[in-house]
Structures are given as C-alpha cells and as structure tokens.
Design a protein around this motif. Structure first.
Motif, PDB file in Angstrom:
ATOM      1  N   THR A  38       0.805  -1.223   0.000  1.00 13.93           N
ATOM      2  CA  THR A  38       0.000   0.000   0.000  1.00 13.93           C
ATOM      3  C   THR A  38       0.842   1.278   0.000  1.00 13.93           C
ATOM      4  N   THR A  39       2.038   1.239   0.579  1.00 16.82           N
ATOM      5  CA  THR A  39       2.851   2.458   0.669  1.00 16.82           C
ATOM      6  C   THR A  39       3.691   2.685  -0.580  1.00 16.82           C
ATOM      7  N   ALA A  40       4.310   1.643  -1.127  1.00 19.03           N
ATOM      8  CA  ALA A  40       5.207   1.805  -2.285  1.00 19.03           C
ATOM      9  C   ALA A  40       4.534   2.516  -3.470  1.00 19.03           C
ATOM     10  N   PRO A  41       3.290   2.208  -3.847  1.00 22.47           N
ATOM     11  CA  PRO A  41       2.676   2.923  -4.976  1.00 22.47           C
ATOM     12  C   PRO A  41       2.454   4.418  -4.710  1.00 22.47           C
ATOM     13  N   ARG A  42       2.445   4.830  -3.439  1.00 21.51           N
ATOM     14  CA  ARG A  42       2.234   6.236  -3.087  1.00 21.51           C
ATOM     15  C   ARG A  42       3.516   7.063  -3.141  1.00 21.51           C
ATOM     16  N   VAL A  43       4.683   6.408  -3.162  1.00 22.45           N
ATOM     17  CA  VAL A  43       5.953   7.129  -3.124  1.00 22.45           C
ATOM     18  C   VAL A  43       6.191   7.857  -4.447  1.00 22.45           C
ATOM     19  N   GLN A  44       6.399   9.174  -4.350  1.00 18.72           N
ATOM     20  CA  GLN A  44       6.635  10.022  -5.521  1.00 18.72           C
ATOM     21  C   GLN A  44       8.111  10.411  -5.644  1.00 18.72           C
ATOM     22  N   GLY A  45       8.910   9.985  -4.701  1.00 17.77           N
ATOM     23  CA  GLY A  45      10.329  10.316  -4.654  1.00 17.77           C
ATOM     24  C   GLY A  45      10.763  10.403  -3.206  1.00 17.77           C
ATOM     25  N   TYR A  46      11.968  10.915  -2.990  1.00 22.20           N
ATOM     26  CA  TYR A  46      12.500  11.042  -1.630  1.00 22.20           C
ATOM     27  C   TYR A  46      13.084  12.427  -1.431  1.00 22.20           C
ATOM     28  N   LYS A  47      13.044  12.886  -0.198  1.00 19.30           N
ATOM     29  CA  LYS A  47      13.614  14.176   0.183  1.00 19.30           C
ATOM     30  C   LYS A  47      14.639  13.909   1.278  1.00 19.30           C
ATOM     31  N   GLU A  48      15.826  14.491   1.117  1.00 20.48           N
ATOM     32  CA  GLU A  48      16.893  14.293   2.100  1.00 20.48           C
ATOM     33  C   GLU A  48      16.811  15.353   3.196  1.00 20.48           C
ATOM     34  N   LEU A  49      16.715  14.890   4.445  1.00 18.26           N
ATOM     35  CA  LEU A  49      16.687  15.785   5.592  1.00 18.26           C
ATOM     36  C   LEU A  49      17.920  15.532   6.449  1.00 18.26           C
ATOM     37  N   THR A  50      18.462  16.586   7.046  1.00 20.40           N
ATOM     38  CA  THR A  50      19.582  16.460   7.970  1.00 20.40           C
ATOM     39  C   THR A  50      19.022  16.444   9.388  1.00 20.40           C
ATOM     40  N   PHE A  51      19.402  15.440  10.159  1.00 21.83           N
ATOM     41  CA  PHE A  51      18.958  15.314  11.545  1.00 21.83           C
ATOM     42  C   PHE A  51      20.133  15.580  12.476  1.00 21.83           C
ATOM     43  N   ARG A  52      19.885  16.414  13.497  1.00 23.36           N
ATOM     44  CA  ARG A  52      20.909  16.748  14.490  1.00 23.36           C
ATOM     45  C   ARG A  52      20.275  16.722  15.875  1.00 23.36           C
ATOM     46  N   THR A  53      21.067  16.369  16.872  1.00 24.64           N
ATOM     47  CA  THR A  53      20.595  16.409  18.256  1.00 24.64           C
ATOM     48  C   THR A  53      21.358  17.507  18.989  1.00 24.64           C
ATOM     49  N   HIS A  54      20.650  18.213  19.862  1.00 28.36           N
ATOM     50  CA  HIS A  54      21.238  19.317  20.617  1.00 28.36           C
ATOM     51  C   HIS A  54      20.853  19.220  22.088  1.00 28.36           C
ATOM     52  N   VAL A  55      21.701  19.787  22.935  1.00 29.98           N
ATOM     53  CA  VAL A  55      21.413  19.898  24.356  1.00 29.98           C
ATOM     54  C   VAL A  55      21.484  21.379  24.725  1.00 29.98           C
ATOM     55  N   SER A 165      14.158  23.399  11.738  1.00 30.28           N
ATOM     56  CA  SER A 165      15.169  24.448  11.938  1.00 30.28           C
ATOM     57  C   SER A 165      15.854  24.728  10.604  1.00 30.28           C
ATOM     58  N   ALA A 166      16.661  25.778  10.576  1.00 29.10           N
ATOM     59  CA  ALA A 166      17.340  26.157   9.332  1.00 29.10           C
ATOM     60  C   ALA A 166      18.299  25.078   8.845  1.00 29.10           C
ATOM     61  N   SER A 167      18.854  24.292   9.766  1.00 29.83           N
ATOM     62  CA  SER A 167      19.833  23.275   9.357  1.00 29.83           C
ATOM     63  C   SER A 167      19.201  21.897   9.176  1.00 29.83           C
ATOM     64  N   GLY A 168      17.885  21.790   9.225  1.00 34.35           N
ATOM     65  CA  GLY A 168      17.225  20.495   9.025  1.00 34.35           C
ATOM     66  C   GLY A 168      16.283  20.201  10.171  1.00 34.35           C
ATOM     67  N   VAL A 169      16.490  19.053  10.818  1.00 39.45           N
ATOM     68  CA  VAL A 169      15.652  18.651  11.949  1.00 39.45           C
ATOM     69  C   VAL A 169      16.534  18.647  13.199  1.00 39.45           C
ATOM     70  N   SER A 170      16.121  19.394  14.199  1.00 42.64           N
ATOM     71  CA  SER A 170      16.868  19.466  15.459  1.00 42.64           C
ATOM     72  C   SER A 170      16.031  18.816  16.556  1.00 42.64           C
ATOM     73  N   ILE A 171      16.636  17.885  17.288  1.00 45.45           N
ATOM     74  CA  ILE A 171      15.960  17.224  18.401  1.00 45.45           C
ATOM     75  C   ILE A 171      16.702  17.615  19.672  1.00 45.45           C
ATOM     76  N   LEU A 172      15.994  18.237  20.617  1.00 42.69           N
ATOM     77  CA  LEU A 172      16.601  18.589  21.898  1.00 42.69           C
ATOM     78  C   LEU A 172      16.578  17.375  22.807  1.00 42.69           C
ATOM     79  N   VAL A 173      17.728  17.018  23.356  1.00 47.95           N
ATOM     80  CA  VAL A 173      17.792  15.904  24.311  1.00 47.95           C
ATOM     81  C   VAL A 173      18.090  16.484  25.689  1.00 47.95           C
ATOM     82  N   GLU A 174      17.436  15.939  26.684  1.00 50.48           N
ATOM     83  CA  GLU A 174      17.619  16.392  28.073  1.00 50.48           C
ATOM     84  C   GLU A 174      17.858  15.213  28.974  1.00 50.48           C
TER      85      GLU A 174
END
Length: 174
Positions: A38-55, A165-174
């Motif tokens: 069900t998911t594969a026929p819906r895929v129109q392409g891929y988008k590259e995201l940058t993931f970073r973790t911050h404290v 965020s401007a640099s992609g995806v930022s995840i705050l870890v605590e």
C-alpha cells in the motif's frame, strides 16, 4: 560606512552558525517502507533531511528567551541513536545524519523522531505538508497567489516532511 559595519557584524554571526554543526560523515539512510503493497505505490520520490541532536547548556537562559533555545545556548550532541517512524515508514540512524524520507501521494501520518544519547533523550514530531504550498500575505495579490498555489499543490497531492530548523531537523535531548 554603514554597509561595512553591517557586513562586519553579520560575518561572525554567519560563521558562528556554521561552526556549530558537526560534519555528517555517514552515507544517507533511506527509510524502510512499512506495508510495501500500500505504501510503495504512493511514493513520488525522496527528500533528504539532515537530523541533528542538541542539548541546552543553560536552562535559566532559555527561560529568559521565553522557552526558546538560542544557538549560543545549545551544543550539538554527536552519536545519539535515533528512530524516525510513521505509519508508512521507519528508520534508525546515529546523529548527525542524512535521512531520505519519502514524498507521498495522499496525506501521510506524522513522523515521530525519538533520540537517545546516554542518559539523555528527546522527541519531536514532523508533520507532513503539501509540496509547493505558499502562504500569501494580507494583500489581495498575496491571497490570490496563495489560492492558486494551494489549488495546484492540492491537485498534485504530494506530501513531504520538512525540517524544524534552518539546518534540518533538530531534536533537543535532556
């Protein structure tokens, strides 16, 4: 004279923002699709995201800015183990990382990102957005442009995830 002062002040800020991010040294990770039929026929392409973790370095300073961390009050955490998951896909990676997430036909479910770095952990949600949607200003021309863009995007019905965020995806870890 004013331009020279403005440029001299802007350069350290631009360099400071660039120097805080660690280099991504691993190849991009592509998410695994759940329920291929069900998911594969819906895929129109891929988008590259940058993931970073911050404290957050100083929580008292963060309170002074209304709960919003500033780049001067954060440090990147390298080596956090993260998982991104939605109803349509899932992937595991180590930050900082490049992750290829699908652009899907028909609205997908939100993607949840959970990261752990030793005793610290954090979570964020990525909501899907229609590709090409532009929010117009309060002017008549802005509203007209937004309506036209939204109708074109709705006709295409391609949804993707964007960074928080401007640099992609930022995840705050605590």
């Amino acid at each position: 004279m004013f331009r020279k002062l403005a440029l001299a002040g802007a350069l350290p800020l631009a360099l400071g923002a660039c120097m805080q991010n660690a280099e991504v040294t691993t190849p991009p990770v592509t998410v695994a699709l759940k329920n291929q039929s069900t998911t594969a026929p819906r895929v129109q392409g891929y988008k590259e995201l940058t993931f970073r973790t911050h404290v957050v370095l100083d929580k008292e300073k963060m309170k002074a800015t209304g709960g919003q961390p500033s780049s001067a009050n954060m440090r990147e955490v390298v080596g956090a183990r993260c998982t991104i998951e939605s109803t349509e896909f899932k992937a595991t990676f180590i930050t900082p990382a490049l992750v290829n997430v699908p652009v899907l036909k028909r609205r997908p479910t939100p993607a949840y990102v959970q990261c752990n770095a030793g005793e610290q952990s954090g979570r964020t949600t990525l909501k899907p957005e229609l590709n090409g949607t532009v929010v117009g200003g309060a002017s008549a021309a802005g509203l007209l442009a937004a309506a036209i863009t939204a109708s074109i995007a709705a006709g295409r019905d391609n949804w993707s995830f964007i960074g928080n965020s401007a640099s992609g995806v930022s995840i705050l870890v605590e």
